[in-house]
Design a protein around this motif. Sequence first.
Motif, PDB file in Angstrom:
ATOM      1  N   TRP A 150       0.820  -1.217   0.000  1.00 24.11           N
ATOM      2  CA  TRP A 150       0.000   0.000   0.000  1.00 24.11           C
ATOM      3  C   TRP A 150       0.851   1.263   0.000  1.00 24.11           C
ATOM      4  CZ3 TRP A 150      -0.052   3.586   4.076  1.00 24.11           C
ATOM      5  CH2 TRP A 150      -1.123   4.481   4.118  1.00 24.11           C
ATOM      6  N   THR A 151       0.392   2.281  -0.723  1.00 20.02           N
ATOM      7  CA  THR A 151       1.051   3.577  -0.718  1.00 20.02           C
ATOM      8  C   THR A 151       0.081   4.660  -0.264  1.00 20.02           C
ATOM      9  OG1 THR A 151       0.489   3.979  -3.034  1.00 20.02           O
ATOM     10  CG2 THR A 151       2.618   2.940  -2.581  1.00 20.02           C
ATOM     11  N   LEU A 152       0.616   5.781   0.176  1.00 21.19           N
ATOM     12  CA  LEU A 152      -0.211   6.844   0.750  1.00 21.19           C
ATOM     13  C   LEU A 152      -1.212   7.431  -0.232  1.00 21.19           C
ATOM     14  CD1 LEU A 152       2.458   8.819   2.814  1.00 21.19           C
ATOM     15  CD2 LEU A 152       0.567   7.489   3.726  1.00 21.19           C
ATOM     16  N   ALA A 153      -0.800   7.572  -1.501  1.00 27.47           N
ATOM     17  CA  ALA A 153      -1.640   8.307  -2.445  1.00 27.47           C
ATOM     18  C   ALA A 153      -2.773   7.488  -3.048  1.00 27.47           C
ATOM     19  CB  ALA A 153      -0.777   8.874  -3.574  1.00 27.47           C
ATOM     20  N   GLN A 154      -2.700   6.169  -2.968  1.00 24.64           N
ATOM     21  CA  GLN A 154      -3.673   5.363  -3.703  1.00 24.64           C
ATOM     22  C   GLN A 154      -5.094   5.472  -3.159  1.00 24.64           C
ATOM     23  OE1 GLN A 154      -1.526   1.623  -2.879  1.00 24.64           O
ATOM     24  NE2 GLN A 154      -3.462   0.736  -2.253  1.00 24.64           N
ATOM     25  N   SER A 155      -5.233   5.884  -1.891  1.00 23.33           N
ATOM     26  CA  SER A 155      -6.576   6.014  -1.315  1.00 23.33           C
ATOM     27  C   SER A 155      -6.816   7.393  -0.715  1.00 23.33           C
ATOM     28  CB  SER A 155      -6.800   4.936  -0.246  1.00 23.33           C
ATOM     29  OG  SER A 155      -6.702   3.647  -0.804  1.00 23.33           O
ATOM     30  N   THR A 179      -7.114  10.899   8.296  1.00 20.68           N
ATOM     31  CA  THR A 179      -7.273   9.475   7.955  1.00 20.68           C
ATOM     32  C   THR A 179      -5.987   8.964   7.312  1.00 20.68           C
ATOM     33  OG1 THR A 179      -8.268  10.048   5.820  1.00 20.68           O
ATOM     34  CG2 THR A 179      -9.766   9.662   7.681  1.00 20.68           C
ATOM     35  N   PRO A 180      -4.917   8.844   8.094  1.00 15.44           N
ATOM     36  CA  PRO A 180      -3.610   8.478   7.526  1.00 15.44           C
ATOM     37  C   PRO A 180      -3.522   7.046   7.016  1.00 15.44           C
ATOM     38  CG  PRO A 180      -3.522   8.471   9.914  1.00 15.44           C
ATOM     39  CD  PRO A 180      -4.851   9.036   9.553  1.00 15.44           C
ATOM     40  N   LEU A 181      -4.503   6.195   7.349  1.00 15.40           N
ATOM     41  CA  LEU A 181      -4.462   4.797   6.914  1.00 15.40           C
ATOM     42  C   LEU A 181      -5.622   4.453   5.988  1.00 15.40           C
ATOM     43  CD1 LEU A 181      -3.392   3.121  10.270  1.00 15.40           C
ATOM     44  CD2 LEU A 181      -1.987   3.515   8.258  1.00 15.40           C
ATOM     45  N   ALA A 182      -6.137   5.456   5.288  1.00 13.90           N
ATOM     46  CA  ALA A 182      -7.236   5.206   4.345  1.00 13.90           C
ATOM     47  C   ALA A 182      -6.803   4.180   3.300  1.00 13.90           C
ATOM     48  CB  ALA A 182      -7.643   6.511   3.666  1.00 13.90           C
ATOM     49  N   GLY A 183      -7.550   3.109   3.176  1.00 13.96           N
ATOM     50  CA  GLY A 183      -7.259   2.091   2.175  1.00 13.96           C
ATOM     51  C   GLY A 183      -6.143   1.138   2.532  1.00 13.96           C
ATOM     52  N   PHE A 184      -5.626   1.208   3.758  1.00  6.99           N
ATOM     53  CA  PHE A 184      -4.516   0.332   4.148  1.00  6.99           C
ATOM     54  C   PHE A 184      -4.921  -1.138   4.042  1.00  6.99           C
ATOM     55  CE2 PHE A 184      -1.697  -1.860   7.159  1.00  6.99           C
ATOM     56  CZ  PHE A 184      -0.457  -1.387   6.747  1.00  6.99           C
ATOM     57  N   ASN A 232       4.003  -5.725  11.971  1.00 10.70           N
ATOM     58  CA  ASN A 232       2.652  -5.963  12.478  1.00 10.70           C
ATOM     59  C   ASN A 232       1.776  -6.828  11.572  1.00 10.70           C
ATOM     60  OD1 ASN A 232       2.895  -4.426  14.910  1.00 10.70           O
ATOM     61  ND2 ASN A 232       2.867  -2.572  13.656  1.00 10.70           N
ATOM     62  N   SER A 233       1.764  -6.560  10.256  1.00 12.15           N
ATOM     63  CA  SER A 233       0.901  -7.297   9.322  1.00 12.15           C
ATOM     64  C   SER A 233      -0.555  -7.272   9.766  1.00 12.15           C
ATOM     65  CB  SER A 233       1.361  -8.758   9.199  1.00 12.15           C
ATOM     66  OG  SER A 233       2.694  -8.849   8.800  1.00 12.15           O
ATOM     67  N   THR A 234      -0.968  -6.122  10.317  1.00 15.21           N
ATOM     68  CA  THR A 234      -2.287  -6.041  10.938  1.00 15.21           C
ATOM     69  C   THR A 234      -3.080  -4.861  10.395  1.00 15.21           C
ATOM     70  OG1 THR A 234      -1.371  -6.981  12.967  1.00 15.21           O
ATOM     71  CG2 THR A 234      -3.483  -5.853  13.156  1.00 15.21           C
ATOM     72  N   CYS A 235      -4.376  -5.054  10.191  1.00 14.96           N
ATOM     73  CA  CYS A 235      -5.243  -3.966   9.768  1.00 14.96           C
ATOM     74  C   CYS A 235      -5.547  -3.048  10.947  1.00 14.96           C
ATOM     75  CB  CYS A 235      -6.545  -4.519   9.199  1.00 14.96           C
ATOM     76  SG  CYS A 235      -6.343  -5.336   7.605  1.00 14.96           S
ATOM     77  N   PRO A 236      -5.708  -1.747  10.683  1.00 12.13           N
ATOM     78  CA  PRO A 236      -6.043  -0.817  11.769  1.00 12.13           C
ATOM     79  C   PRO A 236      -7.509  -0.942  12.171  1.00 12.13           C
ATOM     80  CG  PRO A 236      -6.038   0.328   9.681  1.00 12.13           C
ATOM     81  CD  PRO A 236      -5.574  -1.074   9.393  1.00 12.13           C
ATOM     82  N   LYS A 237      -7.844  -0.427  13.331  1.00 15.66           N
ATOM     83  CA  LYS A 237      -9.233  -0.392  13.782  1.00 15.66           C
ATOM     84  C   LYS A 237     -10.083   0.391  12.801  1.00 15.66           C
ATOM     85  CE  LYS A 237     -12.045   1.433  17.588  1.00 15.66           C
ATOM     86  NZ  LYS A 237     -11.991   2.148  18.895  1.00 15.66           N
ATOM     87  N   ASP A 238      -9.534   1.504  12.327  1.00  6.00           N
ATOM     88  CA  ASP A 238     -10.176   2.323  11.303  1.00  6.00           C
ATOM     89  C   ASP A 238      -9.086   3.169  10.664  1.00  6.00           C
ATOM     90  OD1 ASP A 238      -9.840   4.837  12.890  1.00  6.00           O
ATOM     91  OD2 ASP A 238     -11.399   3.943  14.148  1.00  6.00           O
ATOM     92  N   SER A 239      -9.432   3.947   9.629  1.00  5.24           N
ATOM     93  CA  SER A 239      -8.429   4.692   8.869  1.00  5.24           C
ATOM     94  C   SER A 239      -7.762   5.798   9.656  1.00  5.24           C
ATOM     95  CB  SER A 239      -9.067   5.280   7.606  1.00  5.24           C
ATOM     96  OG  SER A 239     -10.079   6.216   7.952  1.00  5.24           O
ATOM     97  N   ALA A 240      -8.302   6.125  10.833  1.00  8.29           N
ATOM     98  CA  ALA A 240      -7.744   7.210  11.632  1.00  8.29           C
ATOM     99  C   ALA A 240      -6.976   6.718  12.857  1.00  8.29           C
ATOM    100  CB  ALA A 240      -8.864   8.148  12.084  1.00  8.29           C
TER     101      ALA A 240
END
Length: 298
Positions: free
Chosen positions: A49-54, A60-65, A133-141
């Motif tokens: 994942w890259t920052l700009a793709q989402s 929302t620093p993890l949007a689309g992670f 970590n290889s883990t999804c965040p709780k939410d994009s924020a």
Amino acid sequence: MKRTLLISTLAMICASCNNQAAPTGLASGAWKPDSIESIKAAYTANGPWTLAQSNTTLATPLAGFCDAAGKLAVNTTKQLMQPYYFPFITGSDNNLEGWFDYRVKDHEEALVHGTSSDGGINWIIDATKLRLNSTCPKDSATPLGNDAGQGHAIVLNVGSKKLLYTLNREASQVDKEGLLIHDVTGGTAGLADSEPVSATTPVPAGISKTVGLINPDGILGVVPNTGTSATNPLKVMYLAKYKGKTAAAPATGLDATKLCQDSQSQPLTTKKANFDRTEMRLATTTDGIAFTDIGLVK
């Protein structure tokens, strides 16, 4: 924090970067510009994942992670190489091999390997390894709050082996004990996809560490024309980092009366000031594990 790799088009060869003797007519360790153009950003069309793709934002620093199925997202379209940094690149002309520190602020760190055939403008990523970590965040924020995995990678040719060195960020070890060593002679296939090293996760059993380097934060390069025989051991330049705690208790060698106070660094970053001290040092090795420190770079 956005980190974009920038490429200055020089069509260069660095003899010290790949443990090789300098080509005829080129001074050891020197960069030879062929044509100097404007600095360009580096791109990748695959990999993690890259920052700009989402369209990430500060809110929302993890949007689309992660994708809709709750799995780590990948980058399938051409994007800026964010959040890649700390590149170690070897090769000649336009054909390059790169190892990159992939660090998602407060959430993830991993090691990424790729190649470029156009001088580093575009990269084909073939491996993402040693994830923290290889883990999804709780939410994009809401990041996990930990991006201190392995990093500061460099690969050295030691005898017939290619050895990958990374910083051990385990709290009791970072910038104190040895760098971690992985054998990548056969490529990246032998590296674990996930290998967390943190305050709560010690180094996995079987991983070797360097011995003899003083407070190592990372190896930066090889002195050209060394490592050719038992009487001419491989000589490296490395960064030593001495940790400090506060302005009143900085790293040894810093004058506490001349340091910035915490309050000067916090208004925009919310981060405390850094009271560490660094220095460049030289060391030699014959096996890539045991090093002999030979003093400061002068």
